[in-house]
Design an enzyme around this catalytic site. Structure first.
Site, PDB file in Angstrom:
ATOM      1  N   CYS A  57       0.828  -1.073  -0.020  1.00 52.88           N
ATOM      2  CA  CYS A  57      -0.095   0.205   0.090  1.00 52.88           C
ATOM      3  C   CYS A  57       0.776   1.341   0.018  1.00 52.88           C
ATOM      4  O   CYS A  57       1.937   1.234   0.192  1.00 52.88           O
ATOM      5  CB  CYS A  57      -0.873   0.106   1.223  1.00 52.88           C
ATOM      6  N   GLY A  98       0.182   0.301  -5.019  1.00 56.53           N
ATOM      7  CA  GLY A  98      -0.958  -0.336  -5.022  1.00 56.53           C
ATOM      8  C   GLY A  98      -1.790   0.056  -5.913  1.00 56.53           C
ATOM      9  O   GLY A  98      -2.068   1.173  -6.364  1.00 56.53           O
ATOM     10  N   ASN A 133      -0.144   1.118   5.625  1.00 56.85           N
ATOM     11  CA  ASN A 133       0.607   0.572   4.994  1.00 56.85           C
ATOM     12  C   ASN A 133       1.286  -0.416   5.826  1.00 56.85           C
ATOM     13  O   ASN A 133       2.145  -0.072   6.699  1.00 56.85           O
ATOM     14  CB  ASN A 133       1.736   1.484   4.168  1.00 56.85           C
ATOM     15  N   GLY A 134       1.502  -1.724   5.552  1.00 60.05           N
ATOM     16  CA  GLY A 134       2.255  -2.657   6.188  1.00 60.05           C
ATOM     17  C   GLY A 134       1.274  -3.932   6.358  1.00 60.05           C
ATOM     18  O   GLY A 134       0.064  -4.130   5.960  1.00 60.05           O
ATOM     19  N   TYR A 189      13.059  -3.384  -5.139  1.00 62.27           N
ATOM     20  CA  TYR A 189      11.825  -3.161  -6.083  1.00 62.27           C
ATOM     21  C   TYR A 189      11.054  -2.259  -6.165  1.00 62.27           C
ATOM     22  O   TYR A 189      10.224  -1.690  -6.900  1.00 62.27           O
ATOM     23  CB  TYR A 189      11.258  -4.615  -6.150  1.00 62.27           C
TER      24      TYR A 189
HETATM   25  P1  AMP Z   1       9.723 -14.038 -11.402  1.00 60.82           P
HETATM   26  O1  AMP Z   1      10.699 -14.418 -12.460  1.00 60.82           O
HETATM   27  O2  AMP Z   1       8.416 -14.748 -11.824  1.00 60.82           O
HETATM   28  O3  AMP Z   1      10.088 -14.222 -10.176  1.00 60.82           O
HETATM   29  O4  AMP Z   1       9.311 -12.381 -11.516  1.00 60.82           O
HETATM   30  C1  AMP Z   1      10.326 -11.628 -11.175  1.00 60.82           C
HETATM   31  C2  AMP Z   1       9.887 -10.132 -11.518  1.00 60.82           C
HETATM   32  O5  AMP Z   1       8.974  -9.782 -10.674  1.00 60.82           O
HETATM   33  C3  AMP Z   1      10.924  -9.090 -11.449  1.00 60.82           C
HETATM   34  O6  AMP Z   1      11.129  -8.349 -12.739  1.00 60.82           O
HETATM   35  C4  AMP Z   1      10.709  -8.165 -10.261  1.00 60.82           C
HETATM   36  O7  AMP Z   1      10.935  -6.796 -10.688  1.00 60.82           O
HETATM   37  C5  AMP Z   1       9.185  -8.611  -9.965  1.00 60.82           C
HETATM   38  N1  AMP Z   1       8.847  -8.573  -8.718  1.00 60.82           N
HETATM   39  C6  AMP Z   1       9.493  -8.897  -7.609  1.00 60.82           C
HETATM   40  N2  AMP Z   1       9.089  -8.634  -6.380  1.00 60.82           N
HETATM   41  C7  AMP Z   1       7.707  -8.222  -6.785  1.00 60.82           C
HETATM   42  C8  AMP Z   1       6.344  -7.974  -6.077  1.00 60.82           C
HETATM   43  N3  AMP Z   1       6.439  -8.172  -4.691  1.00 60.82           N
HETATM   44  N4  AMP Z   1       5.481  -7.526  -6.764  1.00 60.82           N
HETATM   45  C9  AMP Z   1       5.262  -7.476  -8.196  1.00 60.82           C
HETATM   46  N5  AMP Z   1       6.439  -7.744  -8.860  1.00 60.82           N
HETATM   47  C10 AMP Z   1       7.705  -8.179  -8.104  1.00 60.82           C
END
Ligand code: AMP
Length: 461
Positions: free
Chosen positions: A12, A40, A114-115, A254
Site C-alpha cells: 500500500c 498499490g 501500509n504494512g 523493487y
Molecule cells: P519472477 O521471475 O516470476 O520471479 O518475476 C520476477 C519479476 O517480478 C522481477 O522483474 C521483479 O521486478 C518482479 N517482482 C519482484 N517482487 C515483486 C512484487 N512483490 N510484486 C510484483 N513484482 C515483483
C-alpha cells in the site's frame, strides 16, 4: 508474505495533507496518491474533514478512476488522508478499501495503513470474543477498533497504547477532526516521511509523493515515532524504549520509486550501485546490456557502466501495462508478460547479451523473458540479478508468495539457471546489496536470509 493463503496481505501507499486552503486539499491527495500508484493498484480512497464531519470516497480501481474530478471538486476541507492498495485474490473487495473511517466517543477518526500486522488475527479473536463486530477483514480495522477503545480523552495517547499491543509493520496516517497524525512502527519497516508546503504539512509513504504534492521534503518519520500535525504545528512523540531502524530492503530493490529517498538514501543511487557491484562480482564479455523494465533499469545502467559495455533497450515495455506480478492468478500472470514486454529483435539478434533484473521471486516471469530473448535470436543470454535469491516469505507488507512457490527457497542457483534456461546466472551478494545503499542503517533482510526482526507465524517456515 503469502499470495495464496486466505489471509490478508497488502502492499500500500499512504498520504496525508494538513493545509490552510480547503480548496486544494483533495487535489493534493490526488497528486500524492498518483505518485504512489506503484505501491498499490487495486483500490484508492480519500477521507477528508469537510467542516463538520469526516467524509470519504473509496473504490476499486486506479487513482484516476476512483478520484474523479467531480469528487475532488466536491470534497473540500483542511485535513485529509489517502490510500492506494493492492491485496491478494480473496480480499479484492471494495469494503476492504481504505481509508477506514470509524466513530469514537467524541467524533470520527480515519486511518490509512501500509504494512502488515503479525498479531492482527489474535487481536481480532480477542475483540470478537468481547462482542466487537467487524465490517472488513483488514488489520486496519483491528487497529481502528483498538484506538477507539483505548480512548480516554486523547487520541494520541490511545494510538500510543495501541502501538504497545500491535506487532508487525505499519506506517499509519490517522486524521481526526482536528489533527493529522503519522506513525511508524518500532523498526521503521515501512517508509513514511514528512513534508511542508505553504500553509501546511504533508505526509507520504515516499518522498516522491511529497514532491508530487508540491511540497518540500522535511524528514523521514523515525521508527517508533508519532508526529502530530495541528494548528500549533508539528509535534513529535517518541513512543518506545526500543526502536531500531530496519527499513525493508525490498523497498530499495523493487518496490519504491527510484526518485524517492528512503531514510536518507536515494533509491536510484542504491539500484545503480547494486548494478556496479553486480558487474564486479560477475562480469561477462558481452555485446549488450539491457534491463527488464522498470525496476531493473538503474542496476542495468550501473552494470553496463562498470564494464564499459553498450547499454540498450533490449526489452520494450508497454507503458500502459500494470505490474504483471500484481495479477494474483498464475494463468493471468503468465499471459501478462507478453502483453507487457516485447523484445527488440533488431538489437539482440546474434548478440551475447546480459539481462539485468532486480529480483527473481517465482522464476516464472524470468523464464518467459529469457525464452523470448532467445526466440528473438540472442546468441547467449546471461542473467544478472541485483539482489540475492528471495528465500523467505515477507510478513510485513511486501506481497511475496509462500515459501513453496519461492524458487530461491526450493532450488539451488544452478537449478534456477537450468529452469530459466539462461547461459549463466548470478545473484548479487547480500553484503554488496547492503553496501549499495551506502548507509550504515540497519535493514530488514528477512526475505533474503530468514532473519525476521520479530516473531512471525510458524517462524516463517
Ligand atoms: P519472477 O521471475 O516470476 O520471479 O518475476 C520476477 C519479476 O517480478 C522481477 O522483474 C521483479 O521486478 C518482479 N517482482 C519482484 N517482487 C515483486 C512484487 N512483490 N510484486 C510484483 N513484482 C515483483
Amino acid at each position: 508474505m503469502y499470495l495464496d493463503d486466505d489471509k490478508l496481505h497488502e502492499e500500500c501507499g499512504v498520504v496525508g495533507v494538513y493545509t490552510a486552503n480547503p480548496d486544494i486539499t483533495s487535489q493534493l491527495i490526488y497528486y500524492g496518491l498518483f505518485a504512489l500508484q506503484h505501491r498499490g493498484q487495486e483500490s484508492a480512497g480519500i477521507a477528508i474533514h469537510t467542516g463538520n464531519k469526516i467524509e470519504f470516497h473509496k473504490d476499486m480501481g486506479l487513482v484516476a478512476d476512483v478520484l474523479k474530478q467531480e469528487i475532488i471538486n466536491r470534497l473540500t476541507g483542511n485535513i485529509a488522508i489517502g490510500h492506494v492498495r493492492y491485496s491478494n485474490d480473496g480480499e479484492r473487495e471494495k469494503q476492504n478499501a481504505q481509508p477506514l473511517v470509524v466513530r469514537y466517543k467524541e467524533g470520527s477518526i480515519a486511518l490509512a495503513h501500509n504494512g502488515n500486522l503479525v498479531n492482527a488475527d489474535s487481536l481480532r479473536d480477542i475483540l470478537e470474543n468481547e462482542g466487537v463486530i467487524f465490517q472488513t477483514s483488514t488489520d486496519s480495522e483491528v487497529v481502528a477498533n483498538l484506538v477507539s477503545r483505548h480512548y480516554r480523552g486523547s487520541i494520541v495517547k490511545s494510538i500510543q497504547n495501541t502501538m504497545e499491543v500491535v506487532k508487525g509493520a505499519y506506517a499509519f496516517v490517522f486524521m481526526t477532526e482536528k489533527e493529522l497524525i503519522g506513525v511508524r512502527d518500532n523498526y521503521g519497516l515501512r517508509p513514511l516521511c514528512l513534508g511542508k508546503r505553504e500553509g501546511g504539512y504533508l505526509l507520504a509513504s515516499e518522498s516522491c509523493g511529497i514532491t508530487a504534492m508540491g511540497g518540500e521534503f522535511i524528514r523521514d518519520i523515525e521508527p517508533g515515532e508519532i508526529v502530530v500535525i495541528n494548528e500549533d504545528g508539528v509535534k513529535s512523540i517518541k513512543t518506545t524504549k526500543y526502536a531500531r531502524q530496519e527499513l525493508c530492503i525490498f523497498e530499495h530493490v523493487y518496490f519504491a520509486r527510484p526518485d524517492s529517498n528512503l531514510d536518507g538514501v536515494n533509491v536510484y543511487r542504491t539500484r545503480y550501485n547494486s548494478g556496479r557491484l553486480l558487474a564486479q562480482e560477475a562480469p561477462v564479455k558481452a555485446d549488450l546490456v539491457f534491463c527488464v523494465p522498470d525496476s531493473g533499469t538503474p542496476a542495468a545502467l550501473g552494470y553496463a557502466a562498470e564494464l564499459n559495455i553498450p547499454y540498450g533497450l533490449g526489452i520494450i515495455k508497454n507503458r500502459y501495462a500494470k505490474r504483471t506480478f500484481i495479477e494474483p492468478k498464475q494463468s493471468l500472470r503468465e499471459q501478462g508478460v507478453k502483453t507487457k514486454l516485447s523484445i527488440l529483435k533488431e538489437l539482440v539478434e546474434g548478440k551475447v547479451v546480459v539481462m539485468v533484473d532486480d529480483s527473481i521471486v517465482r522464476g516464472t516471469t524470468t523464464k518467459q523473458i529469457v525464452n523470448m530473448v532467445k526466440e528473438a535470436g540472442a546468441k547467449e543470454v546471461h542473467v544478472r540479478i541485483s539482489s540475492p535469491p528471495v528465500t523467505h516469505s515477507c510478513f510485513f507488507g511486501i506481497n511475496t508468495p509462500d515459501r513453496s512457490k519461492l524458487i530461491g527457497a526450493n532450488k539451488t542457483i544452478e537449478e534456477i539457471k537450468e529452469h530459466i534456461k539462461a547461459d549463466s546466472l548470478h545473484f548479487l551478494s547480500l553484503e554488496n546489496l547492503i553496501k549499495s545503499t551506502g548507509s550504515t542503517a540497519g535493514y530488514c533482510k528477512a526475505c533474503l536470509n530468514g532473519d525476521y526482526p520479530m516473531e512471525v507465524p510458524n517462524n516463517g517456515i
